[in-house]
Structure formats: C-alpha cells, structure tokens
Design a protein around this motif. Structure first.
Motif, PDB file in Angstrom:
ATOM      1  N   GLU A 108       0.833  -1.203   0.000  1.00  0.00           N
ATOM      2  CA  GLU A 108       0.000   0.000   0.000  1.00  0.00           C
ATOM      3  C   GLU A 108       0.870   1.255   0.000  1.00  0.00           C
ATOM      4  O   GLU A 108       0.589   2.226  -0.714  1.00  0.00           O
ATOM      5  CB  GLU A 108      -0.925  -0.025   1.222  1.00  0.00           C
ATOM      6  N   GLN A 109       1.938   1.236   0.785  1.00  0.00           N
ATOM      7  CA  GLN A 109       2.853   2.374   0.833  1.00  0.00           C
ATOM      8  C   GLN A 109       3.473   2.621  -0.549  1.00  0.00           C
ATOM      9  O   GLN A 109       3.658   3.771  -0.958  1.00  0.00           O
ATOM     10  CB  GLN A 109       3.944   2.124   1.871  1.00  0.00           C
TER      11      GLN A 109
ATOM     12  N   THR B 197       2.169   2.424  -3.327  1.00  0.00           N
ATOM     13  CA  THR B 197       1.229   3.126  -4.208  1.00  0.00           C
ATOM     14  C   THR B 197       1.159   4.620  -3.908  1.00  0.00           C
ATOM     15  O   THR B 197       0.580   5.373  -4.681  1.00  0.00           O
ATOM     16  CB  THR B 197      -0.199   2.555  -4.080  1.00  0.00           C
TER      17      THR B 197
ATOM     18  N   ALA C 210      -0.500   5.765  -1.325  1.00  0.00           N
ATOM     19  CA  ALA C 210      -1.751   5.986  -0.603  1.00  0.00           C
ATOM     20  C   ALA C 210      -1.527   6.148   0.894  1.00  0.00           C
ATOM     21  O   ALA C 210      -2.402   6.653   1.599  1.00  0.00           O
ATOM     22  CB  ALA C 210      -2.723   4.841  -0.856  1.00  0.00           C
ATOM     23  N   CYS C 211      -0.357   5.704   1.380  1.00  0.00           N
ATOM     24  CA  CYS C 211      -0.027   5.778   2.796  1.00  0.00           C
ATOM     25  C   CYS C 211       1.479   5.936   2.941  1.00  0.00           C
ATOM     26  O   CYS C 211       2.244   5.523   2.063  1.00  0.00           O
ATOM     27  CB  CYS C 211      -0.452   4.512   3.532  1.00  0.00           C
TER      28      CYS C 211
END
Length: 165
Positions: free
Chosen positions: A57-58, A60, A62-63
């Motif tokens: 996720e990181q 991407t 997004a976070c």
C-alpha cells in the motif's frame, strides 16, 4: 526515572522492520489498548501478511508508514499518514510505554508534519482521538492541530482535528 529518550529520525517502513515492529506491538499491546482499540489477535497471528500488505500500500503512495528506531534497533514509536489523497492525509501515531511522557510523540509528529508538507506535498492533515486520551490531545494541540468537532471512535467519544500545512 530513566534517561530521556531522544527522537530518532522517522524511517519509512521497510520489510526488515517486521521483527522489531511486531515486538513493539506485542510489548505494548495492553498499554495501547488502554487508550485505543485493541488490534485483536488476528493482527498478531497474521502479522507477516499484514506487514507485506502495508508495504504494498505504501508503494502506491496511498499511505506513508514511519517507524522510530532507537540505536539498538528497537522501535519506539510509529507515525503514519493514511488515506493520502487530494493533498490531505489522516495522521495516526503510537509511542512505546517506556518512551511515553518524554516528548517523543510531540517531536515525532512535528517531524512527520514537516515531511508531509515538504516531502509528500500535502496541504492538510486530519487526526482524531478519544476524550479519555489526554496525552494524544495534548500532542495534537502542541503541533498546531485545531479541533473541528465531536466524533465517536469505536463507540467512545472523541474529537476530530485538522492542521493546515
């Protein structure tokens, strides 16, 4: 009383942080559960899978998950920016019990605030905490967050905050 803990520079979460992060979460589970909802047994049982998912996720954008690692490789805290979109993100953080009350959270949140503006190009941070967590409320206020309203966090009364960067 132990010596004050210095603030390590925030590091973006990496695969090799997994053992220290799991140890941090396990050692502080009861301490954290006193002020924030417990992560539950599945979090610990499935930690490796979850860690890989966070890294994905990181990747991407997004976070942004940050850890504070001491000189011995132990994690003292984590400060995360999640739901990054349209120049805004939600801030979340936790500090080890042994490091609480020494200014570590305030310094770390300030560091992430500055990274949010300079490295990630964000213009606003949001946060929320329960009313029965005065330490977290104090950190947010010291860093410049302003209350925006009442919220319920897992059924508990709380306050939402915003910080314009």
């Amino acid at each position: 009383m132990s010596a004050p803990i210095t603030t390590p520079e925030p590091e973006l979460l990496r695969a090799d942080h997994a053992p220290a992060l799991l140890a941090f979460e396990e050692a502080n589970r009861a301490y954290f559960a006193a002020s924030v909802p417990d992560r539950g047994d599945a979090y610990f049982r499935d930690f490796d899978t979850r860690h890989r998912a966070l890294l994905a996720e990181q990747a991407t954008g997004a976070c942004f998950f940050h850890v504070l690692v001491d000189d011995d490789g132990a994690i003292l805290g984590r400060v995360n920016l999640v739901d990054v979109a349209d120049g805004s993100a939600e801030l979340g953080y936790r500090v080890a019990e042994k490091a609480a009350g020494q200014g570590l959270a305030t310094r770390a949140v300030r560091q992430i605030r500055d990274l949010a503006r300079t490295a990630y190009g964000l213009t606003e941070l949001r946060a929320a905490t329960t009313l029965d967590n005065p330490g977290s409320r104090a950190v947010l206020t010291r860093v410049g967050f302003v209350p925006t309203g009442d919220v319920r966090l897992d059924g508990r009364p709380g306050t939402s905050y915003v910080l314009t960067l």
